[in-house]
Design a protein around this motif. Structure first.
Motif, PDB file in Angstrom:
ATOM      1  N   ILE A  24       0.845  -1.202   0.000  1.00 44.09           N
ATOM      2  CA  ILE A  24       0.000   0.000   0.000  1.00 44.09           C
ATOM      3  C   ILE A  24       0.876   1.245   0.000  1.00 44.09           C
ATOM      4  CG2 ILE A  24      -1.591   1.370   1.399  1.00 44.09           C
ATOM      5  CD1 ILE A  24      -2.958  -1.200   2.236  1.00 44.09           C
ATOM      6  N   SER A  25       1.934   1.233   0.807  1.00 42.55           N
ATOM      7  CA  SER A  25       2.863   2.361   0.839  1.00 42.55           C
ATOM      8  C   SER A  25       3.523   2.564  -0.519  1.00 42.55           C
ATOM      9  CB  SER A  25       3.928   2.138   1.918  1.00 42.55           C
ATOM     10  OG  SER A  25       3.341   2.010   3.192  1.00 42.55           O
ATOM     11  N   ALA A  26       3.904   1.460  -1.166  1.00 43.64           N
ATOM     12  CA  ALA A  26       4.520   1.550  -2.486  1.00 43.64           C
ATOM     13  C   ALA A  26       3.536   2.113  -3.518  1.00 43.64           C
ATOM     14  CB  ALA A  26       5.011   0.175  -2.925  1.00 43.64           C
ATOM     15  N   THR A  27       2.269   1.704  -3.408  1.00 38.45           N
ATOM     16  CA  THR A  27       1.246   2.220  -4.327  1.00 38.45           C
ATOM     17  C   THR A  27       1.049   3.717  -4.135  1.00 38.45           C
ATOM     18  OG1 THR A  27       0.125   0.069  -4.264  1.00 38.45           O
ATOM     19  CG2 THR A  27      -1.141   1.952  -5.088  1.00 38.45           C
ATOM     20  N   LEU A  28       0.980   4.147  -2.888  1.00 32.51           N
ATOM     21  CA  LEU A  28       0.816   5.578  -2.607  1.00 32.51           C
ATOM     22  C   LEU A  28       2.032   6.370  -3.087  1.00 32.51           C
ATOM     23  CD1 LEU A  28      -0.756   5.426   0.967  1.00 32.51           C
ATOM     24  CD2 LEU A  28      -1.918   5.945  -1.192  1.00 32.51           C
ATOM     25  N   LEU A  29       3.220   5.805  -2.921  1.00 31.46           N
ATOM     26  CA  LEU A  29       4.446   6.469  -3.358  1.00 31.46           C
ATOM     27  C   LEU A  29       4.430   6.672  -4.872  1.00 31.46           C
ATOM     28  CD1 LEU A  29       7.022   7.413  -1.816  1.00 31.46           C
ATOM     29  CD2 LEU A  29       8.128   5.332  -2.653  1.00 31.46           C
ATOM     30  N   THR A  30       4.001   5.652  -5.595  1.00 37.64           N
ATOM     31  CA  THR A  30       3.918   5.764  -7.058  1.00 37.64           C
ATOM     32  C   THR A  30       2.834   6.750  -7.464  1.00 37.64           C
ATOM     33  OG1 THR A  30       4.627   3.450  -7.204  1.00 37.64           O
ATOM     34  CG2 THR A  30       3.692   4.442  -9.186  1.00 37.64           C
ATOM     35  N   ALA A  31       1.728   6.781  -6.725  1.00 34.91           N
ATOM     36  CA  ALA A  31       0.676   7.761  -7.011  1.00 34.91           C
ATOM     37  C   ALA A  31       1.190   9.185  -6.807  1.00 34.91           C
ATOM     38  CB  ALA A  31      -0.535   7.496  -6.123  1.00 34.91           C
ATOM     39  N   ILE A  32       2.048   9.387  -5.805  1.00 33.05           N
ATOM     40  CA  ILE A  32       2.649  10.711  -5.579  1.00 33.05           C
ATOM     41  C   ILE A  32       3.545  11.086  -6.755  1.00 33.05           C
ATOM     42  CG2 ILE A  32       4.257  11.995  -4.123  1.00 33.05           C
ATOM     43  CD1 ILE A  32       3.154  10.410  -1.740  1.00 33.05           C
ATOM     44  N   VAL A  33       4.320  10.113  -7.244  1.00 32.87           N
ATOM     45  CA  VAL A  33       5.160  10.365  -8.424  1.00 32.87           C
ATOM     46  C   VAL A  33       4.296  10.796  -9.602  1.00 32.87           C
ATOM     47  CG1 VAL A  33       6.676   9.282 -10.124  1.00 32.87           C
ATOM     48  CG2 VAL A  33       6.996   8.808  -7.704  1.00 32.87           C
ATOM     49  N   LEU A  34       3.181  10.099  -9.799  1.00 29.60           N
ATOM     50  CA  LEU A  34       2.275  10.444 -10.892  1.00 29.60           C
ATOM     51  C   LEU A  34       1.734  11.856 -10.741  1.00 29.60           C
ATOM     52  CD1 LEU A  34       0.826   9.384 -13.421  1.00 29.60           C
ATOM     53  CD2 LEU A  34      -0.965   8.489 -11.938  1.00 29.60           C
ATOM     54  N   PHE A  35       1.422  12.242  -9.514  1.00 31.70           N
ATOM     55  CA  PHE A  35       0.903  13.588  -9.257  1.00 31.70           C
ATOM     56  C   PHE A  35       1.975  14.644  -9.526  1.00 31.70           C
ATOM     57  CE2 PHE A  35      -0.015  17.157  -6.385  1.00 31.70           C
ATOM     58  CZ  PHE A  35      -1.306  17.467  -6.776  1.00 31.70           C
ATOM     59  N   THR A  36       3.217  14.364  -9.109  1.00 29.20           N
ATOM     60  CA  THR A  36       4.284  15.348  -9.296  1.00 29.20           C
ATOM     61  C   THR A  36       4.655  15.531 -10.767  1.00 29.20           C
ATOM     62  OG1 THR A  36       6.022  13.660  -8.990  1.00 29.20           O
ATOM     63  CG2 THR A  36       5.253  14.853  -7.031  1.00 29.20           C
ATOM     64  N   ALA A  37       4.320  14.561 -11.618  1.00 34.50           N
ATOM     65  CA  ALA A  37       4.619  14.702 -13.041  1.00 34.50           C
ATOM     66  C   ALA A  37       3.749  15.773 -13.693  1.00 34.50           C
ATOM     67  CB  ALA A  37       4.435  13.370 -13.761  1.00 34.50           C
ATOM     68  N   GLY A  38       2.569  16.022 -13.130  1.00 31.59           N
ATOM     69  CA  GLY A  38       1.704  17.082 -13.636  1.00 31.59           C
ATOM     70  C   GLY A  38       1.215  16.858 -15.047  1.00 31.59           C
ATOM     71  N   SER A  39       0.972  15.610 -15.427  1.00 32.91           N
ATOM     72  CA  SER A  39       0.537  15.290 -16.787  1.00 32.91           C
ATOM     73  C   SER A  39      -0.981  15.307 -16.895  1.00 32.91           C
ATOM     74  CB  SER A  39       1.064  13.910 -17.193  1.00 32.91           C
ATOM     75  OG  SER A  39       0.511  13.485 -18.410  1.00 32.91           O
ATOM     76  N   ARG A  40      -1.480  16.071 -17.872  1.00 28.18           N
ATOM     77  CA  ARG A  40      -2.926  16.081 -18.104  1.00 28.18           C
ATOM     78  C   ARG A  40      -3.393  14.771 -18.723  1.00 28.18           C
ATOM     79  NH1 ARG A  40      -3.069  21.310 -21.699  1.00 28.18           N
ATOM     80  NH2 ARG A  40      -1.060  20.382 -22.265  1.00 28.18           N
ATOM     81  N   GLY A  41      -2.557  14.192 -19.586  1.00 24.77           N
ATOM     82  CA  GLY A  41      -2.919  12.919 -20.196  1.00 24.77           C
ATOM     83  C   GLY A  41      -3.049  11.802 -19.174  1.00 24.77           C
ATOM     84  N   ALA A  42      -2.292  11.908 -18.074  1.00 25.27           N
ATOM     85  CA  ALA A  42      -2.387  10.887 -17.034  1.00 25.27           C
ATOM     86  C   ALA A  42      -3.773  10.852 -16.405  1.00 25.27           C
ATOM     87  CB  ALA A  42      -1.333  11.136 -15.962  1.00 25.27           C
ATOM     88  N   LEU A  43      -4.477  11.978 -16.419  1.00 21.93           N
ATOM     89  CA  LEU A  43      -5.839  11.999 -15.881  1.00 21.93           C
ATOM     90  C   LEU A  43      -6.756  11.096 -16.701  1.00 21.93           C
ATOM     91  CD1 LEU A  43      -6.154  15.823 -15.151  1.00 21.93           C
ATOM     92  CD2 LEU A  43      -5.819  13.990 -13.477  1.00 21.93           C
ATOM     93  N   LEU A  44      -6.553  11.068 -18.027  1.00 25.78           N
ATOM     94  CA  LEU A  44      -7.314  10.142 -18.868  1.00 25.78           C
ATOM     95  C   LEU A  44      -7.004   8.703 -18.486  1.00 25.78           C
ATOM     96  CD1 LEU A  44      -6.905  11.779 -22.410  1.00 25.78           C
ATOM     97  CD2 LEU A  44      -8.923  11.830 -20.939  1.00 25.78           C
ATOM     98  N   GLY A  45      -5.718   8.423 -18.252  1.00 32.36           N
ATOM     99  CA  GLY A  45      -5.331   7.080 -17.863  1.00 32.36           C
ATOM    100  C   GLY A  45      -5.916   6.669 -16.534  1.00 32.36           C
ATOM    101  N   ILE A  46      -5.915   7.579 -15.563  1.00 34.48           N
ATOM    102  CA  ILE A  46      -6.479   7.273 -14.246  1.00 34.48           C
ATOM    103  C   ILE A  46      -7.974   6.987 -14.359  1.00 34.48           C
ATOM    104  CG2 ILE A  46      -6.995   8.254 -11.980  1.00 34.48           C
ATOM    105  CD1 ILE A  46      -4.346   9.792 -12.201  1.00 34.48           C
ATOM    106  N   ALA A  47      -8.672   7.811 -15.126  1.00 33.26           N
ATOM    107  CA  ALA A  47     -10.112   7.595 -15.309  1.00 33.26           C
ATOM    108  C   ALA A  47     -10.375   6.254 -15.983  1.00 33.26           C
ATOM    109  CB  ALA A  47     -10.705   8.732 -16.130  1.00 33.26           C
TER     110      ALA A  47
END
Length: 342
Positions: free
Chosen positions: A104-127
């Motif tokens: 769970i900690s590793a998943t949250l850490l990767t989610a933080i990395v995704l957030f710090t990238a600031g990619s708009r396209g990543a929002l499509l991927g998350i959805a």
């Protein structure tokens, strides 16, 4: 037969754990590089400017600096975090006790990395990932109709809130509403998309040829109002395939992906009699990861980087070899895992 099935299951578990360990290493290296290589120097620079003017005129905003580590571009950071996230989440769901807390900690850490990238396209991927996970759960538990529609609506709303929480998205939206014009980066993207469409139309059946975009794009660049002077890709996987491989390549990719993903969904939804089997978390991770990354790939092209092509190939391979033996009851699923862990 049972020995072969157990051996196959053990190999899948080792693959899942290997990808998980790689994901942890990637997240740690990425955040360490972002903090040490970007945030700390920028913070020192802001403090020096404030000392120079004698007031706190300059405000340090950490999330205005995109995370480009370790591959050198924020979109690559976002794409790699996105494709790894379902695998880490699958490990967190499948384990118990301390190991679950670790994953769970590793998943949250990767989610933080995704957030710090600031990619708009990543929002499509998350959805797309959230909707796929919801669909898989609906298939497994017979959820459909209004309840499934409510769940999908919740995914859309959550994605909207996440977009508003992303500083870069808010800034770009504010600039668009105030100036009524696209920024330089978006103008370049539209121009590159226009160039890719023209390249495909000039050779509609087979395209310009595999990998020829870097050679042919400069010829179209001179006729556009934007774009970059040199480019190795068109910032959109569908457009890149259209430009390189034409209609034949697009149809082949759609057919191949459609067959593999439909096979994966059928395997996840398999039932025996009236009793639904426990879903294989490895197969579910591969399906969710693939769909999410395909949605993200509409806004970028990254298959020229081996790590992305390799992970996507692993996802498709896991889905392709899915069979009835991949899904077992909860007890038999835990036994091989215990053996692998020991």
């Amino acid at each position: 037969m049972n020995e072969d099935r157990t051996g196959f299951r053990l190999r899948q578990i080792r693959l899942q754990q290997t990808i998980g360990v790689f994901g942890v290493a990637f997240a740690m290296v990425s955040l360490t590089g972002w903090i040490g290589g970007t945030l700390l120097p920028q913070w020192s620079h802001t403090a020096a400017l404030n000392d120079l003017v004698g007031s706190d005129s300059f405000v340090f905003r950490p999330f205005s600096f995109r995370n480009e580590f370790p591959l050198g571009h924020a979109n690559y950071t976002a794409g790699l975090a996105l494709i790894l996230l379902p695998w880490l989440a699958g490990l967190a769901i499948h384990h118990r006790g301390r190991r679950r807390s670790m994953w769970i900690s590793a998943t949250l850490l990767t989610a933080i990395v995704l957030f710090t990238a600031g990619s708009r396209g990543a929002l499509l991927g998350i959805a797309a990932m959230a909707a796929t996970a919801l669909l898989v759960r609906g298939i497994r538990h017979g959820i459909k109709g209004p309840r499934l529609a409510i769940g999908l609506a919740a995914v859309v709303m959550a994605t909207g809130f996440l977009a508003l929480a992303t500083p870069r998205v808010r800034t770009l939206a504010t600039e668009l509403m105030t100036s009524r014009t696209l920024n330089t980066g978006d103008i370049q993207r539209w121009s590159m998309a226009e160039a890719g469409l023209r390249m495909g139309w000039d050779a509609p059946l087979l395209g310009q040829g595999p990998g020829l975009t870097p050679l042919t794009y400069p010829e179209y660049r001179s006729t556009l109002g934007g774009g970059v002077d040199t480019a190795l890709q068109l910032h959109s996987t569908p457009i890149q395939i259209w430009a390189d491989l034409g209609l034949a390549g697009c149809l082949a990719c759609l057919l191949l992906l459609g067959l593999i993903l439909s096979h994966g969904f059928r395997a996840l939804g398999r039932r025996v009699g009236d009793r639904s089997l426990s879903p294989n978390p490895i197969l579910a991770s591969a399906v969710v990861s693939t769909v999410g990354y395909l949605a993200f790939s509409v806004t970028d092209y990254q298959l020229d980087i081996p790590i992305f092509a390799g992970l996507l190939a692993i996802n498709l391979g896991v889905i392709l070899v899915a069979r009835s033996g991949d899904q077992t009851d909860s007890a038999s699923t835990r036994r091989p895992e215990s053996a692998a862990s020991g």
